[in-house]
Scaffold this motif. Structure first.
Motif, PDB file in Angstrom:
ATOM      1  N   ILE A   1     -49.265  71.080  16.563  1.00  0.00           N
ATOM      2  CA  ILE A   1     -48.738  70.217  17.936  1.00  0.00           C
ATOM      3  C   ILE A   1     -48.308  69.300  18.035  1.00  0.00           C
ATOM      4  CG2 ILE A   1     -50.557  69.288  19.951  1.00  0.00           C
ATOM      5  CD1 ILE A   1     -52.878  70.175  17.854  1.00  0.00           C
ATOM      6  N   LEU A   2     -47.549  68.552  17.368  1.00  0.00           N
ATOM      7  CA  LEU A   2     -45.997  67.659  17.840  1.00  0.00           C
ATOM      8  C   LEU A   2     -44.962  68.362  17.846  1.00  0.00           C
ATOM      9  CD1 LEU A   2     -45.093  65.026  18.237  1.00  0.00           C
ATOM     10  CD2 LEU A   2     -45.519  64.549  15.556  1.00  0.00           C
ATOM     11  N   GLY A   3     -44.556  69.178  16.899  1.00  0.00           N
ATOM     12  CA  GLY A   3     -43.279  70.158  17.080  1.00  0.00           C
ATOM     13  C   GLY A   3     -43.259  70.653  17.954  1.00  0.00           C
ATOM     14  N   THR A   4     -44.739  71.600  18.534  1.00  0.00           N
ATOM     15  CA  THR A   4     -44.164  72.658  19.572  1.00  0.00           C
ATOM     16  C   THR A   4     -44.805  71.753  20.967  1.00  0.00           C
ATOM     17  OG1 THR A   4     -45.783  73.960  17.748  1.00  0.00           O
ATOM     18  CG2 THR A   4     -45.675  74.972  20.712  1.00  0.00           C
TER      19      THR A   4
ATOM     20  N   ARG B   1     -31.790  66.613  23.445  1.00  0.00           N
ATOM     21  CA  ARG B   1     -32.869  67.532  22.066  1.00  0.00           C
ATOM     22  C   ARG B   1     -33.550  67.159  21.160  1.00  0.00           C
ATOM     23  NH1 ARG B   1     -31.044  72.904  22.976  1.00  0.00           N
ATOM     24  NH2 ARG B   1     -28.700  72.172  24.048  1.00  0.00           N
ATOM     25  N   MET B   2     -31.840  66.876  20.443  1.00  0.00           N
ATOM     26  CA  MET B   2     -32.043  66.313  19.116  1.00  0.00           C
ATOM     27  C   MET B   2     -32.242  65.500  19.018  1.00  0.00           C
ATOM     28  SD  MET B   2     -27.759  67.086  17.418  1.00  0.00           S
ATOM     29  CE  MET B   2     -26.616  68.116  18.179  1.00  0.00           C
TER      30      MET B   2
ATOM     31  N   TYR C   1     -38.038  78.963  19.927  1.00  0.00           N
ATOM     32  CA  TYR C   1     -37.088  80.261  19.352  1.00  0.00           C
ATOM     33  C   TYR C   1     -38.146  82.106  18.907  1.00  0.00           C
ATOM     34  CZ  TYR C   1     -34.144  76.234  19.168  1.00  0.00           C
ATOM     35  OH  TYR C   1     -34.255  75.097  19.809  1.00  0.00           O
ATOM     36  N   ILE C   2     -38.974  81.605  18.014  1.00  0.00           N
ATOM     37  CA  ILE C   2     -39.565  82.136  17.716  1.00  0.00           C
ATOM     38  C   ILE C   2     -40.572  83.226  19.103  1.00  0.00           C
ATOM     39  CG2 ILE C   2     -41.820  83.599  16.546  1.00  0.00           C
ATOM     40  CD1 ILE C   2     -41.410  80.824  13.890  1.00  0.00           C
ATOM     41  N   VAL C   3     -40.982  82.833  19.939  1.00  0.00           N
ATOM     42  CA  VAL C   3     -41.629  82.771  21.233  1.00  0.00           C
ATOM     43  C   VAL C   3     -40.741  83.715  21.891  1.00  0.00           C
ATOM     44  CG1 VAL C   3     -42.352  81.783  23.150  1.00  0.00           C
ATOM     45  CG2 VAL C   3     -43.488  81.093  20.857  1.00  0.00           C
TER      46      VAL C   3
ATOM     47  N   SER D   1     -38.249  71.174  24.547  1.00  0.00           N
ATOM     48  CA  SER D   1     -36.015  70.985  25.149  1.00  0.00           C
ATOM     49  C   SER D   1     -36.488  72.210  25.240  1.00  0.00           C
ATOM     50  CB  SER D   1     -36.117  71.394  23.150  1.00  0.00           C
ATOM     51  OG  SER D   1     -36.639  70.009  23.301  1.00  0.00           O
ATOM     52  N   HIS D   2     -37.339  72.727  25.574  1.00  0.00           N
ATOM     53  CA  HIS D   2     -36.665  74.370  26.144  1.00  0.00           C
ATOM     54  C   HIS D   2     -37.083  74.051  27.548  1.00  0.00           C
ATOM     55  CE1 HIS D   2     -36.871  78.667  26.398  1.00  0.00           C
ATOM     56  NE2 HIS D   2     -38.034  78.757  27.195  1.00  0.00           N
TER      57      HIS D   2
END
Length: 124
Positions: A39-42, A77-78, A108-110, A48-49
């Motif tokens: 959840i946090l990472g996404t 973003r970094m 990136y996968i999405v 960022s997106h």
């Protein structure tokens, strides 16, 4: 750039679907730290997106107007990614570090899956 906004809206819908799945996983399984890390990472990945989409629109507007162009916000973003990793390292009992990193890569996968599905739709 309305097409860029449409693409972002599609990606946002996919990410919200994944986030709802992660929340269900966090609430109903015993792998709470893994799902909380996802959840946090996404969430940071979606931010960022959004940031790169907004700055890309500004970049296009500046180029069209013949103005100077600033950066696209790589540092921001970094910093968001570093923040997520630092939080995960600070609270390892609540957040799984590898899950946070996988969550950061989710957008990136999405994007790749969306690209391939749009290419298949355009060829048919």
């Amino acid at each position: 750039m309305p097409e860029l906004q449409q693409v972002f809206n599609r990606h946002r819908k996919y990410i919200f679907f994944l986030l709802s799945f992660y929340v269900l996983g966090w609430g109903f399984t015993s792998y709470q730290s893994i799902f909380l890390g996802l959840i946090l990472g996404t969430s940071i990945s979606l931010f960022s997106h959004w940031l790169i989409m907004r700055r890309t629109v500004r970049f296009g507007d500046a180029v069209a107007a013949g103005q100077k162009v600033r950066s696209l916000g790589t540092f921001s973003r970094m910093a968001g990614a570093a923040f997520a990793v630092i939080v995960a390292m600070e609270y390892p009992e609540h957040l799984h570090l590898l899950s946070v990193i996988i969550g950061l890569m989710t957008i990136y996968i999405v994007i790749m899956i969306d690209y391939f599905t749009q290419q298949l739709k355009s060829h048919n």
